[in-house]
Design a protein around this motif. Structure first.
Motif, PDB file in Angstrom:
ATOM      1  N   ALA A  57       0.678  -1.188  -0.059  1.00 20.69           N
ATOM      2  CA  ALA A  57       0.089   0.097   0.033  1.00 20.69           C
ATOM      3  C   ALA A  57       0.991   1.264   0.043  1.00 20.69           C
ATOM      4  N   ARG A  58       1.985   1.266   0.619  1.00 22.64           N
ATOM      5  CA  ARG A  58       2.790   2.527   0.879  1.00 22.64           C
ATOM      6  C   ARG A  58       3.499   2.602  -0.529  1.00 22.64           C
ATOM      7  N   CYS A  59       3.809   1.562  -1.315  1.00 22.71           N
ATOM      8  CA  CYS A  59       4.606   1.783  -2.385  1.00 22.71           C
ATOM      9  C   CYS A  59       3.606   2.307  -3.466  1.00 22.71           C
ATOM     10  N   ILE A  60       2.311   1.984  -3.415  1.00 20.88           N
ATOM     11  CA  ILE A  60       1.158   2.279  -4.415  1.00 20.88           C
ATOM     12  C   ILE A  60       0.850   3.465  -3.952  1.00 20.88           C
ATOM     13  N   GLU A  61       0.949   4.102  -2.749  1.00 22.65           N
ATOM     14  CA  GLU A  61       0.827   5.738  -2.560  1.00 22.65           C
ATOM     15  C   GLU A  61       1.934   6.363  -3.108  1.00 22.65           C
ATOM     16  N   TYR A  62       3.117   5.898  -2.874  1.00 22.67           N
ATOM     17  CA  TYR A  62       4.297   6.527  -3.407  1.00 22.67           C
ATOM     18  C   TYR A  62       4.332   6.864  -5.115  1.00 22.67           C
ATOM     19  N   GLN A  63       3.985   5.688  -5.539  1.00 18.41           N
ATOM     20  CA  GLN A  63       3.756   5.631  -7.094  1.00 18.41           C
ATOM     21  C   GLN A  63       2.693   6.541  -7.616  1.00 18.41           C
ATOM     22  N   MET A  64       1.601   6.599  -6.698  1.00 18.45           N
ATOM     23  CA  MET A  64       0.652   7.768  -6.992  1.00 18.45           C
ATOM     24  C   MET A  64       1.033   8.876  -7.030  1.00 18.45           C
ATOM     25  N   SER A  65       1.677   9.338  -6.103  1.00 18.82           N
ATOM     26  CA  SER A  65       2.004  10.729  -5.785  1.00 18.82           C
ATOM     27  C   SER A  65       3.039  11.129  -6.840  1.00 18.82           C
ATOM     28  N   GLU A  66       3.867  10.123  -7.136  1.00 14.59           N
ATOM     29  CA  GLU A  66       5.280  10.543  -7.843  1.00 14.59           C
ATOM     30  C   GLU A  66       4.400  10.786  -9.507  1.00 14.59           C
ATOM     31  N   LYS A  67       3.435   9.956  -9.684  1.00 18.10           N
ATOM     32  CA  LYS A  67       2.870  10.228 -11.040  1.00 18.10           C
ATOM     33  C   LYS A  67       2.043  11.738 -10.955  1.00 18.10           C
ATOM     34  N   ARG A  69       2.793  14.245  -9.286  1.00 16.26           N
ATOM     35  CA  ARG A  69       3.987  15.195  -9.360  1.00 16.26           C
ATOM     36  C   ARG A  69       4.527  15.405 -10.660  1.00 16.26           C
ATOM     37  N   LEU A  70       4.720  14.450 -11.355  1.00 14.64           N
ATOM     38  CA  LEU A  70       5.366  14.448 -12.578  1.00 14.64           C
ATOM     39  C   LEU A  70       4.102  15.279 -13.602  1.00 14.64           C
ATOM     40  N   GLN A  71       2.819  14.701 -13.263  1.00 16.91           N
ATOM     41  CA  GLN A  71       1.709  15.190 -14.378  1.00 16.91           C
ATOM     42  C   GLN A  71       1.635  16.659 -14.283  1.00 16.91           C
ATOM     43  N   VAL A  72       1.910  17.456 -12.892  1.00 15.31           N
ATOM     44  CA  VAL A  72       1.694  18.800 -12.747  1.00 15.31           C
ATOM     45  C   VAL A  72       2.923  19.550 -12.709  1.00 15.31           C
ATOM     46  N   GLY A  73       4.234  18.769 -12.700  1.00 16.94           N
ATOM     47  CA  GLY A  73       5.256  19.349 -13.007  1.00 16.94           C
ATOM     48  C   GLY A  73       5.930  19.961 -11.745  1.00 16.94           C
ATOM     49  N   GLY A  74       5.202  19.594 -10.545  1.00 16.26           N
ATOM     50  CA  GLY A  74       5.683  20.079  -9.328  1.00 16.26           C
ATOM     51  C   GLY A  74       5.988  19.081  -8.357  1.00 16.26           C
TER      52      GLY A  74
END
Length: 77
Positions: A57-67, A69-74
């Motif tokens: 679950a923590r890995c999925i959370e991290y992957q989603m937050s990274e995605k 972040r990359l989508q908004v460029g921030g």
């Protein structure tokens, strides 16, 4: 009766009742020890499964937050 059972019965023939009671006691102790080991292994397996689910679950959370972040460029805090 199969040969294995007959062999065991032949070994016990002439044994005293106290010897048979002691043998039964030893068997009960061995079964209790096996049961305790099985309980411990079950507990450890269940605990590992819970930990694995938590980390997944923590890995999925991290992957989603990274995605995101990359989508908004921030950067996500």
């Amino acid at each position: 009766m199969n040969n294995r059972v007959a062999h065991h019965l032949n070994e016990l023939e002439g044994a005293s009742p106290s010897d048979l009671i002691e043998l039964i006691g030893e068997k009960d102790q061995a079964l209790q020890a096996i049961t305790e080991v099985n309980w411990q292994l079950t507990f450890e397996r269940d605990q590992m499964q819970r930990e694995a689910a938590y980390y997944k679950a923590r890995c999925i959370e991290y992957q989603m937050s990274e995605k995101r972040r990359l989508q908004v460029g921030g950067e996500v805090k």
